[in-house]
Write a protein that holds these residues in place. Structure first.
Motif, PDB file in Angstrom:
ATOM      1  N   LYS A  51      27.206  56.447 -11.438  1.00 22.50           N
ATOM      2  CA  LYS A  51      27.500  57.348 -10.313  1.00 22.50           C
ATOM      3  C   LYS A  51      27.044  58.778 -10.582  1.00 22.50           C
ATOM      4  N   SER A  52      26.623  59.447  -9.553  1.00 16.01           N
ATOM      5  CA  SER A  52      26.253  60.856  -9.636  1.00 16.01           C
ATOM      6  C   SER A  52      27.427  61.675 -10.155  1.00 16.01           C
ATOM      7  N   GLY A  53      27.181  62.502 -11.174  1.00 13.27           N
ATOM      8  CA  GLY A  53      28.224  63.354 -11.726  1.00 13.27           C
ATOM      9  C   GLY A  53      29.236  62.644 -12.601  1.00 13.27           C
ATOM     10  N   GLU A  54      28.974  61.379 -12.902  1.00 11.64           N
ATOM     11  CA  GLU A  54      29.937  60.583 -13.668  1.00 11.64           C
ATOM     12  C   GLU A  54      30.094  61.110 -15.085  1.00 11.64           C
ATOM     13  N   VAL A  55      31.319  61.097 -15.575  1.00 10.69           N
ATOM     14  CA  VAL A  55      31.630  61.472 -16.952  1.00 10.69           C
ATOM     15  C   VAL A  55      32.457  60.351 -17.565  1.00 10.69           C
ATOM     16  N   LYS A  56      32.013  59.887 -18.733  1.00 10.18           N
ATOM     17  CA  LYS A  56      32.766  58.852 -19.443  1.00 10.18           C
ATOM     18  C   LYS A  56      32.980  59.294 -20.881  1.00 10.18           C
ATOM     19  N   LYS A  57      34.109  58.895 -21.442  1.00  9.54           N
ATOM     20  CA  LYS A  57      34.412  59.269 -22.828  1.00  9.54           C
ATOM     21  C   LYS A  57      34.671  58.024 -23.670  1.00  9.54           C
ATOM     22  N   GLN A  58      34.197  58.099 -24.908  1.00  8.79           N
ATOM     23  CA  GLN A  58      34.490  57.092 -25.912  1.00  8.79           C
ATOM     24  C   GLN A  58      34.910  57.852 -27.155  1.00  8.79           C
ATOM     25  N   LYS A  69      21.143  62.761 -10.588  1.00 11.73           N
ATOM     26  CA  LYS A  69      20.815  61.508 -11.258  1.00 11.73           C
ATOM     27  C   LYS A  69      19.413  61.542 -11.869  1.00 11.73           C
ATOM     28  N   LYS A  70      19.031  62.696 -12.381  1.00  9.13           N
ATOM     29  CA  LYS A  70      17.759  62.810 -13.097  1.00  9.13           C
ATOM     30  C   LYS A  70      17.964  63.254 -14.527  1.00  9.13           C
ATOM     31  N   ASN A  71      19.204  63.555 -14.892  1.00 10.67           N
ATOM     32  CA  ASN A  71      19.450  63.955 -16.266  1.00 10.67           C
ATOM     33  C   ASN A  71      20.813  63.479 -16.718  1.00 10.67           C
ATOM     34  N   SER A  72      20.963  63.439 -18.039  1.00 13.66           N
ATOM     35  CA  SER A  72      22.205  62.963 -18.634  1.00 13.66           C
ATOM     36  C   SER A  72      22.382  63.649 -19.974  1.00 13.66           C
ATOM     37  N   SER A  73      23.602  63.655 -20.456  1.00 10.18           N
ATOM     38  CA  SER A  73      23.854  64.240 -21.775  1.00 10.18           C
ATOM     39  C   SER A  73      24.875  63.419 -22.537  1.00 10.18           C
ATOM     40  N   LEU A  74      24.769  63.517 -23.857  1.00  8.15           N
ATOM     41  CA  LEU A  74      25.736  62.905 -24.769  1.00  8.15           C
ATOM     42  C   LEU A  74      26.246  64.010 -25.675  1.00  8.15           C
ATOM     43  N   HIS A  75      27.540  64.208 -25.708  1.00  3.91           N
ATOM     44  CA  HIS A  75      28.144  65.240 -26.538  1.00  3.91           C
ATOM     45  C   HIS A  75      29.087  64.579 -27.530  1.00  3.91           C
ATOM     46  N   ILE A  76      28.917  64.932 -28.803  1.00  2.00           N
ATOM     47  CA  ILE A  76      29.820  64.425 -29.834  1.00  2.00           C
ATOM     48  C   ILE A  76      30.651  65.598 -30.356  1.00  2.00           C
ATOM     49  N   THR A  77      31.930  65.456 -30.317  1.00  2.00           N
ATOM     50  CA  THR A  77      32.846  66.491 -30.811  1.00  2.00           C
ATOM     51  C   THR A  77      33.180  66.224 -32.280  1.00  2.00           C
ATOM     52  N   ALA A  78      33.137  67.267 -33.081  1.00  2.00           N
ATOM     53  CA  ALA A  78      33.528  67.160 -34.494  1.00  2.00           C
ATOM     54  C   ALA A  78      32.821  66.000 -35.185  1.00  2.00           C
TER      55      ALA A  78
END
Lengths: 110, 115
Positions: A51-58, A69-78
């Protein structure tokens, strides 16, 4: 043809610091997937965003799909040393196939 | 134990020689793929197959050939026409459905070296 670029190509971080990789497509994507490849290993599926603007966490990982829906990011904390590897995004790349991004190689310094 | 197996783990090719890389899956997946990965690079699609007895060229099919005679097997032949075959070869499979939205499961890979 479709291109999927990732930045940065390489990233070295001290253990405990945060890390972000960005994925940019030349075309609008119906969905995007993220994979992790450990050194000497094979890619393993992490997550899919649709989905557009979707945010998921693991746990310490946060994945985001852009509004357009043309870009995405992955962020790792600590970051931890177990986070070492290359992270790939992937999206539909034409008739019934997948195009993988160029990947971001993460090194974590203990 | 379900999964994808690739053999051999390492393969050496002499000049002018054809070599075949094996890929077998017991996940009952219809779709199978072959990718090539060069050091520090991403994955490039060589060939893919959505169903038995059918396959399509990917982005870098020249110098390679495949067959899909059985659902479980998708061998890749690196022919002598492939002038720079040294790379890490990854096989993957996924359910049929909308390819690009299905999770791909990868095998452990085969490292091909030219002597």
């Amino acid at each position: 043809g479709q291109q999927v670029m990732q930045i940065p190509q390489y990233q070295h971080v001290q253990e405990g610091e945060d890390f972000t990789t960005y994925c940019n497509s030349s075309t609008t994507l119906s969905n995007i997937q993220w994979y992790k490849q450990r050194p000497g290993g094979h890619p393993v599926f992490l997550i899919q965003l649709v989905k557009s603007g979707e945010v998921k966490k693991q746990k310490r990982l946060t994945f985001q799909f852009g509004e357009a829906k043309k870009n995405s990011s992955l962020h790792i904390t600590a970051t931890q040393t177990t986070d070492v590897g290359t992270y790939f995004c992937a999206g539909p790349g034409g008739y019934q196939k997948v195009t993988f991004g160029t990947g971001t190689k993460l090194q974590v310094i203990p | 134990d379900g999964g994808i197996t690739q053999s051999p783990k390492y393969l050496f090719r002499k000049e002018g020689q054809n070599v075949t890389l094996s890929c077998e899956q017991n996940l009952n997946h219809d779709a199978m793929y072959w990718y090539r990965q060069d050091p520090g690079q991403g994955l490039r699609l060589i060939y893919y197959s959505q169903i038995v007895n059918d396959f399509q060229k990917g982005d870098i099919a020249e110098g390679y050939s495949v067959s899909r005679e059985k659902k479980e097997s998708f061998p890749l032949t690196v022919t002598s026409a492939q002038k720079n075959p040294t790379a890490f070869y990854l096989c993957a499979s996924s359910r049929q459905g909308n390819i690009g939205k299905e999770t791909q499961y990868f095998g452990p890979g085969t490292r091909l070296l030219v002597l």
